[in-house]
Design an enzyme around this catalytic site. Structure first.
Site, PDB file in Angstrom:
ATOM      1  N   ASP A  89     -13.659 -33.316 -10.802  1.00 48.96           N
ATOM      2  CA  ASP A  89     -13.051 -32.611 -10.823  1.00 48.96           C
ATOM      3  C   ASP A  89     -13.416 -31.108 -11.769  1.00 48.96           C
ATOM      4  O   ASP A  89     -13.321 -31.269 -12.713  1.00 48.96           O
ATOM      5  CB  ASP A  89     -11.307 -32.361 -10.303  1.00 48.96           C
ATOM      6  CG  ASP A  89     -10.859 -31.758  -9.249  1.00 48.96           C
ATOM      7  OD1 ASP A  89     -11.434 -30.996  -9.299  1.00 48.96           O
ATOM      8  OD2 ASP A  89     -10.346 -32.297  -8.302  1.00 48.96           O
ATOM      9  N   ASP A 128     -12.536 -26.504  -9.113  1.00 47.50           N
ATOM     10  CA  ASP A 128     -10.701 -25.531  -8.196  1.00 47.50           C
ATOM     11  C   ASP A 128     -10.519 -24.206  -8.283  1.00 47.50           C
ATOM     12  O   ASP A 128     -11.763 -24.165  -9.037  1.00 47.50           O
ATOM     13  CB  ASP A 128     -10.089 -26.948  -9.828  1.00 47.50           C
ATOM     14  CG  ASP A 128      -8.492 -26.574  -9.258  1.00 47.50           C
ATOM     15  OD1 ASP A 128      -7.996 -27.591  -8.184  1.00 47.50           O
ATOM     16  OD2 ASP A 128      -7.417 -26.015  -9.822  1.00 47.50           O
ATOM     17  N   GLU A 159     -13.447 -24.918  -3.698  1.00 39.77           N
ATOM     18  CA  GLU A 159     -12.264 -24.754  -3.784  1.00 39.77           C
ATOM     19  C   GLU A 159     -11.693 -23.087  -3.790  1.00 39.77           C
ATOM     20  O   GLU A 159     -12.287 -22.531  -4.052  1.00 39.77           O
ATOM     21  CB  GLU A 159     -11.287 -25.682  -4.166  1.00 39.77           C
ATOM     22  CG  GLU A 159      -9.430 -25.577  -3.146  1.00 39.77           C
ATOM     23  CD  GLU A 159      -8.469 -25.695  -3.882  1.00 39.77           C
ATOM     24  OE1 GLU A 159      -7.574 -26.310  -3.133  1.00 39.77           O
ATOM     25  OE2 GLU A 159      -8.865 -25.138  -5.150  1.00 39.77           O
ATOM     26  N   HIS A 208      -5.040 -34.383  -1.605  1.00 39.71           N
ATOM     27  CA  HIS A 208      -4.053 -34.453  -2.436  1.00 39.71           C
ATOM     28  C   HIS A 208      -3.115 -33.330  -2.096  1.00 39.71           C
ATOM     29  O   HIS A 208      -2.302 -33.349  -2.497  1.00 39.71           O
ATOM     30  CB  HIS A 208      -4.857 -34.361  -3.326  1.00 39.71           C
ATOM     31  CG  HIS A 208      -4.985 -33.206  -4.416  1.00 39.71           C
ATOM     32  ND1 HIS A 208      -6.555 -33.601  -3.566  1.00 39.71           N
ATOM     33  CD2 HIS A 208      -5.094 -32.740  -5.340  1.00 39.71           C
ATOM     34  CE1 HIS A 208      -6.941 -31.345  -4.614  1.00 39.71           C
ATOM     35  NE2 HIS A 208      -5.608 -31.458  -5.508  1.00 39.71           N
ATOM     36  N   ASP A 209      -3.801 -32.492  -1.746  1.00 35.92           N
ATOM     37  CA  ASP A 209      -2.403 -31.146  -1.165  1.00 35.92           C
ATOM     38  C   ASP A 209      -2.036 -30.735  -0.113  1.00 35.92           C
ATOM     39  O   ASP A 209      -1.903 -29.439   0.081  1.00 35.92           O
ATOM     40  CB  ASP A 209      -3.961 -30.031  -1.438  1.00 35.92           C
ATOM     41  CG  ASP A 209      -3.898 -28.998  -2.668  1.00 35.92           C
ATOM     42  OD1 ASP A 209      -3.462 -30.498  -3.902  1.00 35.92           O
ATOM     43  OD2 ASP A 209      -5.393 -28.579  -3.463  1.00 35.92           O
TER      44      ASP A 209
HETATM   45  C1  GLC Z   1      -5.588 -26.564  -6.877  1.00 41.30           C
HETATM   46  C2  GLC Z   1      -5.251 -28.037  -6.606  1.00 41.30           C
HETATM   47  C3  GLC Z   1      -4.205 -27.668  -6.399  1.00 41.30           C
HETATM   48  C4  GLC Z   1      -3.410 -27.482  -7.443  1.00 41.30           C
HETATM   49  C5  GLC Z   1      -4.243 -26.313  -7.829  1.00 41.30           C
HETATM   50  C6  GLC Z   1      -4.526 -25.050  -9.438  1.00 41.30           C
HETATM   51  O1  GLC Z   1      -5.394 -26.230  -5.063  1.00 41.30           O
HETATM   52  O2  GLC Z   1      -6.543 -29.376  -5.201  1.00 41.30           O
HETATM   53  O3  GLC Z   1      -4.422 -29.487  -6.544  1.00 41.30           O
HETATM   54  O4  GLC Z   1      -2.638 -28.158  -7.859  1.00 41.30           O
HETATM   55  O5  GLC Z   1      -5.384 -25.808  -7.148  1.00 41.30           O
HETATM   56  O6  GLC Z   1      -4.504 -26.241 -10.627  1.00 41.30           O
END
Ligand code: GLC
Ligand code: CA
Length: 556
Positions: free
Chosen positions: A98, A202, A256, A328-329
């Site tokens: 990540d 991310d 993402e 995980h979100d």
């Molecule tokens: C992304 C991650 C999440 C995190 C956010 C801020 O959405 O997947 O878990 O809290 O970014 O880094």
């Protein structure tokens, strides 16, 4: 470099802290991962994505990084990571990291330096601004963070504010500073030179902020987002990372991107010079909520199908989909789009619905054994900054106490962060001591050991499914055509590839349903290559689908 191998693989996501504790301190770690590599391989995946395992004060459980070129000691440090990398590679598993560079932790050296003074060479690594209004008491603009109130934090020593679009402990990096971009490339090289095979980037489409940081359109959270959700220089910076680093290695990148539609996605992933290989979009994760998981609504199958179909159709032949239904979100998918009372049936059906599409499957730890949402009896047992921020927002709307607890239990991403349930022993075989976060009390029934024993389990269905993908290129590369888009019960799509056809039929009801096949398909002529029940019987134009049944017919 031809990296198109990523199209034929499946990825397993590890959120390390809750995966498996290997040294008995209650915290998941890389020793635990080493123990379970054979298990991971046995699922039939080809790669592991590690959610952040770098040193971090854990304000956002690792998404706040204090050192990008190391691995947290509590997870086993860099030496153990190198062992994991090596052992994974020996098993033919690739490893992706990540990369979290929209922001750092406020405990990162760069931030500590930047805070020392306006002349410090690191000051311009972040967004420092004077306050507005009389005496500068108002923050520099009206932006709100996604995780924690206002997006600006005042630092008295400097009489300046710094920007954080997530939590206070996650200051945003100023990507307009070429030195910051050099740092990012150096981080990428560090891991690629060690042998990692790519990155999940991310919130990568947030890295460029509009010049002048103008006020945003007022919203309850994330005010200002229109000024950075796809900022003015994002393509330029991602191209720079791609050309200077990524293109030189045999690796891939998946970005993402919250709030992106397929048009946005194509800007990043299509054409001769794509910046990302794939994008993690969110459209299909909003079939039971409004914009964010927290604003829950009844599950709407048509909304889900629309999102799936849009991404399949718009990207086909131009770029590539990342297929996922958990990470995980988000809360657990069976508890959202399936039915906990039909856990096996709906869990396997949802897997087929998603992963029989074209794209690269991403499977989140515990998803393959059908883990469910958690039910905590007190807010103090929650851990996540987002849960507590939402508590404040809901309180303002008069929703508090038990009412908010119900919302948190249903919608919080912490549902996905309970320890993986390995067996029915104490603490679910995750650890020998009390884990850092409570085990879901259903672990005696739902665990890997039980799933291994049962040939019809969700786990064994995932294994079959991944095998079917490997053996049938049509599932990976075929085109996509939806049937019965108006149905509130059935999700049905057709795939075509090199003269072959496949028909995917998924039932979203807990009752038996008589399915009438599309005109162009004779159900008795197709071979059922995947089904979550025994003996799928068909007549030429109809079949009786059992609760949450999923079938894939192949026509060769
Ligand atoms: C992304 C991650 C999440 C995190 C956010 C801020 O959405 O997947 O878990 O809290 O970014 O880094
Ligand atoms: Ca441990």
């Amino acid at each position: 470099m031809d990296n198109s191998w990523y199209k034929e693989m499946a990825v397993y996501q590890i959120w390390c802290r809750s995966f498996k504790d290997g040294n008995g301190d209650g915290i998941g770690d890389l020793y635990g991962v080493l123990e379970k590599l054979d298990y991971i391989k046995s699922i039939g995946v080809d790669a592991i994505w590690f959610s952040p395992i770098y040193p971090s004060p854990l304000a956002d459980y690792g998404y706040d990084i204090s050192d990008y070129k190391d691995i947290a000691e509590e997870y086993g440090g860099l030496e153990t990571f190198k062992k994991v990398l090596d052992e994974a590679h020996k098993r033919g598993l690739k490893v992706i990291m990540d990369l979290v560079v929209n922001h750092t932790s406020d405990e990162h050296e760069w931030f500590k330096e930047s805070k020392k003074g306006k002349d410090n060479p690191y000051h311009d690594y972040y967004f420092w601004r004077k306050g507005r209004g009389k005496n500068g008491k108002k923050p520099p603009n009206n932006w709100l963070s996604t995780f924690e109130g206002g997006a600006w934090e005042y630092v008295p020593e400097l009489d300046e504010y710094y920007l954080h679009v997530f939590a206070k402990k996650q200051p945003d990096l100023n990507m307009d500073n070429p030195k910051v971009r050099e740092e990012v490339k150096s981080i990428m090289k560090f891991w690629l030179d060690m042998g990692v095979d790519g990155f999940r980037e991310d919130v990568i489409t947030f890295i460029s902020k509009k010049e002048g940081l103008p006020n945003g359109f007022p919203l309850p959270i994330a005010t200002g987002i229109e000024h950075y959700k796809k900022g003015p220089h994002v393509h330029e910076y991602l191209k720079e990372f791609r050309h200077d680093v990524i293109d030189k290695y045999d690796c891939f990148v998946v970005g993402e991107s919250p709030m992106s539609n397929t048009k946005d996605c194509l800007e990043f992933t299509a054409g001769d010079d794509p910046e990302l290989d794939m994008m993690i979009g969110f459209d299909h994760m909003q079939a039971d909520c409004f914009v964010t998981d927290t604003i829950a609504m009844p599950f709407n199958l048509r909304k889900l199908k629309k999102a799936f179909s849009r991404w399949q159709k718009d990207l086909y032949g131009k770029s590539w989909n990342a297929l996922y239904i958990e990470n995980h979100d988000h809360p657990r998918i069976i508890s959202r789009y399936g039915n906990e009372k039909f856990r096996r049936e709906s869990g396997t059906m949802l897997a087929a619905a998603c992963y029989m599409q074209s794209g690269t499957p991403f499977i989140y730890q515990g998803q393959e054994i059908g883990m469910l949402n958690n039910h905590l009896d007190d807010l103090s047992k929650f851990k996540d900054v987002v849960t507590f921020n939402n508590e404040k927002i809901f309180k303002k709307l008069g929703v508090k106490g038990q009412k908010y607890l119900d919302i948190a239990n249903k919608t919080s991403r912490e549902n996905a962060r309970t320890p993986v349930q390995w067996d029915s022993s104490e603490y679910a075989g995750f650890s020998t001591v009390e884990p850092w976060f409570g085990v879901n009390p259903n672990y005696k029934e739902i665990n890997v050991e039980n799933e291994e024993k049962n040939p019809d389990s969700i786990l064994n269905f995932y294994r079959k499914l991944l095998k079917v993908r490997k053996e049938n290129k049509i599932i990976i590369y075929g085109d996509y055509k939806e049937h019965f888009a108006d149905s509130d019960v059935i999700y049905c799509y057709e795939r075509n590839y090199e003269g072959k056809r496949a028909l995917v039929v998924c039932s979203f009801t807990d009752e038996t349903f008589t399915f009438h096949a599309p005109d162009t398909f004779d159900l008795t002529k197709g071979k059922v290559i995947l089904c979550n029940y025994e003996n799928p019987e068909s007549r030429p134009t109809v079949c009786a689908l059992r609760p949450y049944e999923a079938r894939v017919y192949l026509y060769e």
